[in-house]
Design an enzyme around this catalytic site. Structure first.
Site, PDB file in Angstrom:
ATOM      1  N   ASP A  93       0.895  -1.162   0.000  1.00  0.00           N
ATOM      2  CA  ASP A  93       0.000   0.000   0.000  1.00  0.00           C
ATOM      3  C   ASP A  93       0.930   1.208   0.000  1.00  0.00           C
ATOM      4  O   ASP A  93       1.638   1.455   0.969  1.00  0.00           O
ATOM      5  CB  ASP A  93      -0.865  -0.046   1.268  1.00  0.00           C
ATOM      6  CG  ASP A  93      -1.773   1.177   1.406  1.00  0.00           C
ATOM      7  OD1 ASP A  93      -1.581   2.168   0.673  1.00  0.00           O
ATOM      8  OD2 ASP A  93      -2.671   1.123   2.268  1.00  0.00           O
ATOM      9  N   ASN A 145      16.460  -7.459   0.051  1.00  0.00           N
ATOM     10  CA  ASN A 145      15.256  -8.278   0.081  1.00  0.00           C
ATOM     11  C   ASN A 145      14.141  -7.432   0.705  1.00  0.00           C
ATOM     12  O   ASN A 145      14.381  -6.774   1.711  1.00  0.00           O
ATOM     13  CB  ASN A 145      15.553  -9.508   0.965  1.00  0.00           C
ATOM     14  CG  ASN A 145      14.496 -10.567   0.845  1.00  0.00           C
ATOM     15  OD1 ASN A 145      13.313 -10.285   0.979  1.00  0.00           O
ATOM     16  ND2 ASN A 145      14.901 -11.795   0.605  1.00  0.00           N
ATOM     17  N   TYR A 185       0.763  -0.200  15.096  1.00  0.00           N
ATOM     18  CA  TYR A 185      -0.179  -0.420  13.995  1.00  0.00           C
ATOM     19  C   TYR A 185       0.174   0.458  12.796  1.00  0.00           C
ATOM     20  O   TYR A 185       0.288   1.660  12.907  1.00  0.00           O
ATOM     21  CB  TYR A 185      -1.618  -0.119  14.432  1.00  0.00           C
ATOM     22  CG  TYR A 185      -2.569  -0.275  13.268  1.00  0.00           C
ATOM     23  CD1 TYR A 185      -2.809  -1.544  12.737  1.00  0.00           C
ATOM     24  CD2 TYR A 185      -3.159   0.819  12.664  1.00  0.00           C
ATOM     25  CE1 TYR A 185      -3.636  -1.704  11.647  1.00  0.00           C
ATOM     26  CE2 TYR A 185      -3.992   0.665  11.570  1.00  0.00           C
ATOM     27  CZ  TYR A 185      -4.225  -0.601  11.072  1.00  0.00           C
ATOM     28  OH  TYR A 185      -5.032  -0.746   9.974  1.00  0.00           O
ATOM     29  N   LYS A 226      -3.169  -3.004   8.054  1.00  0.00           N
ATOM     30  CA  LYS A 226      -3.158  -4.463   8.057  1.00  0.00           C
ATOM     31  C   LYS A 226      -2.244  -4.971   6.944  1.00  0.00           C
ATOM     32  O   LYS A 226      -1.801  -4.213   6.102  1.00  0.00           O
ATOM     33  CB  LYS A 226      -4.580  -4.990   7.872  1.00  0.00           C
ATOM     34  CG  LYS A 226      -5.307  -5.172   9.191  1.00  0.00           C
ATOM     35  CD  LYS A 226      -4.835  -6.412   9.944  1.00  0.00           C
ATOM     36  CE  LYS A 226      -5.471  -6.475  11.321  1.00  0.00           C
ATOM     37  NZ  LYS A 226      -4.564  -6.893  12.368  1.00  0.00           N
ATOM     38  N   ASP A 255      -2.826  -7.145   4.548  1.00  0.00           N
ATOM     39  CA  ASP A 255      -3.454  -7.292   3.240  1.00  0.00           C
ATOM     40  C   ASP A 255      -2.736  -8.326   2.362  1.00  0.00           C
ATOM     41  O   ASP A 255      -1.981  -7.974   1.449  1.00  0.00           O
ATOM     42  CB  ASP A 255      -3.529  -5.919   2.556  1.00  0.00           C
ATOM     43  CG  ASP A 255      -4.405  -4.956   3.345  1.00  0.00           C
ATOM     44  OD1 ASP A 255      -5.238  -5.433   4.145  1.00  0.00           O
ATOM     45  OD2 ASP A 255      -4.259  -3.748   3.170  1.00  0.00           O
TER      46      ASP A 255
HETATM   47  P1  13P Z   1      -5.106  -0.612   4.916  1.00  0.00           P
HETATM   48  O1  13P Z   1      -4.316  -1.590   5.740  1.00  0.00           O
HETATM   49  O2  13P Z   1      -5.744  -1.249   3.725  1.00  0.00           O
HETATM   50  O3  13P Z   1      -4.251   0.573   4.540  1.00  0.00           O
HETATM   51  O4  13P Z   1      -6.303  -0.080   5.801  1.00  0.00           O
HETATM   52  C1  13P Z   1      -5.975   0.588   6.969  1.00  0.00           C
HETATM   53  C2  13P Z   1      -7.123   1.124   7.718  1.00  0.00           C
HETATM   54  O5  13P Z   1      -6.894   1.653   8.780  1.00  0.00           O
HETATM   55  C3  13P Z   1      -8.492   1.020   7.199  1.00  0.00           C
HETATM   56  O6  13P Z   1      -9.426   1.660   8.055  1.00  0.00           O
HETATM   57 MG    MG Z   2      -4.100   2.045   3.250  1.00  0.00          MG
HETATM   58 MG    MG Z   3      -4.870  -2.149   2.058  1.00  0.00          MG
END
Ligand code: 13P
Ligand code: MG
Ligand code: MG
Ligand code: 13P
Length: 365
Positions: A11, A104, A228, A231, A233
């Site tokens: 992302d 890497n 945090y 995520k 993904d």
């Molecule tokens: P992403 O991990 O897709 O960037 O989403 C983060 C998020 O906080 C969505 O509310």
């Molecule tokens: Mg995002």
């Molecule tokens: Mg995402």
């Protein structure tokens, strides 16, 4: 012919918020990939997106964990981040957790799934990519594809699948791995992979031929960054047909949506909704979580495709059910089990709030 299929994603900026990828970022990535193909480093490539994640699907002969390929992906993400910054996209460069490439991309933020294979007479593969969830989301689908005869009739009636599959499981917190054989060890396997926030299926191998059948990305961004940062993904490559499950057996698990971690702020449980690439635009409460599946036939390393597998109307009911499940979960607002359990909240505001109120907690006895 021996080839390596590498899917590397990050992302690097959302449009708008975390809901989509911007076409200019995709175009920049395409430009970088086309150059690498022109230079002979890549045999072929396909650039796509799943929600706010940029997906680089690459075929080459450099093997797994190749510095050249990882650097190409990293440089592509950097070039795309420049575009994202100019457009002031949301969270430009979000998943690039390091300033400098060091051989890497693993541990640097991007997600990686790679497999080196001997291309078969016919080599149909499906690449799954998900947004607003994390790597453990593949556990149940992979279990169903490769170990559940109620999903995959091939396990029962195809002689070359009857010996079963071996699952490589990673403990993402302790950084350990174990391989368990199915069908004999399914109960042991389920003890672990039934806890997908900690144990993730990294790879599946045919026990008959020992060939790689599936590989997933298992990065946990919060464990890398210590806080945090969105995520993970995840992505997953699955080979299909002949000694592997048929295309329809590989897609079937997604017809029954399950609850996965992710969604708003990566802090909620929500249904994994199978969608077409154009529909991978998580908007409601930044979700619900999405999965896309692109099918390709490989031909001398050329990606014949993609076919957007979940565009098929037969997934309409799953989408409807996922939206019903989303509604049911949303009803809980900030309460569990919609909100993730406490130990999954440790990388959010939870520690700060707990610290601020530390002195106001009074012992009960
Ligand atoms: P992403 O991990 O897709 O960037 O989403 C983060 C998020 O906080 C969505 O509310
Ligand atoms: Mg995002
Ligand atoms: Mg995402
Ligand atoms: P066809 O007869 O259409 O090739 O299908 C064979 C098959 O095994 C479908 O799962």
């Amino acid at each position: 012919m021996r080839i390596t299929l590498s899917v590397i994603k990050a992302d690097i900026g959302g449009y708008v918020g975390h809901s989509e990828s911007h076409p200019d970022v995709l175009a920049k990535a395409d430009e970088c990939m086309a150059k690498a193909k022109g230079d002979g480093l890549l045999i072929d490539y396909h650039v796509t997106k799943c929600g706010d994640d940029l997906q680089l699907i690459m075929v080459h002969q450099e093997g797994e964990e190749s510095e050249k390929i990882h650097k190409l992906a990293w440089d592509t993400f950097i070039a795309g981040t420049d575009v994202a910054k100019k457009l002031k996209l949301y969270g430009a460069g979000q998943d690039l957790l390091s300033d400098a490439f060091s051989g890497n991309v693993k541990g640097m933020g991007p997600g990686v799934a790679e497999m080196e294979i001997e291309e078969r007479k016919s080599e149909p593969v499906i690449i799954f990519m998900a947004d607003k969830t994390s790597s453990g989301a593949w556990n149940m689908p992979l279990y169903k594809m490769f170990a559940d005869p109620f999903n995959t009739i091939g396990l029962v009636i195809a002689p070359n699948m009857h010996t079963g599959f071996a699952f490589e499981v990673h403990d993402v917190k302790e950084s350990k791995k174990i391989t368990l054989n199915t069908p004999e060890e399914i109960y042991d396997l389920l003890v672990f992979i039934g806890a997908p926030s900690r144990y993730a299926v990294k790879a599946v191998h045919s026990r008959e031929t020992e060939e790689i059948a599936a590989v997933s990305s298992t990065q946990r961004l919060s464990l890398i960054a210590g806080r945090y940062v969105g995520k993970d993904d995840p992505v997953c490559i699955v080979r299909t047909q002949a000694q592997f499950p048929a295309v329809g057996e590989v897609l079937e698990p997604f017809a029954s949506p399950i609850l996965v971690e992710g969604w708003m702020r990566g802090s909620h449980m929500g249904p994994l909704m199978p969608v077409s690439v154009p529909d991978s635009t998580p908007a409601r409460f930044d979700g619900p979580p999405r999965v896309i599946g692109l099918g390709f036939q490989l031909s001398g390393g050329i990606l014949i495709g993609p076919r957007d597998m979940f565009a098929d109307k037969s997934f309409n009911l799953a989408r409807h059910q996922a939206n019903e499940m989303a509604d049911m979960m949303r009803r809980h607002g900030p309460f569990e089990p919609h909100r993730l359990p406490l130990d999954e909240m440790e990388y959010t505001t939870m520690p700060q709030v707990a610290k601020k109120l530390e002195g106001r907690f009074i012992d009960l006895d």
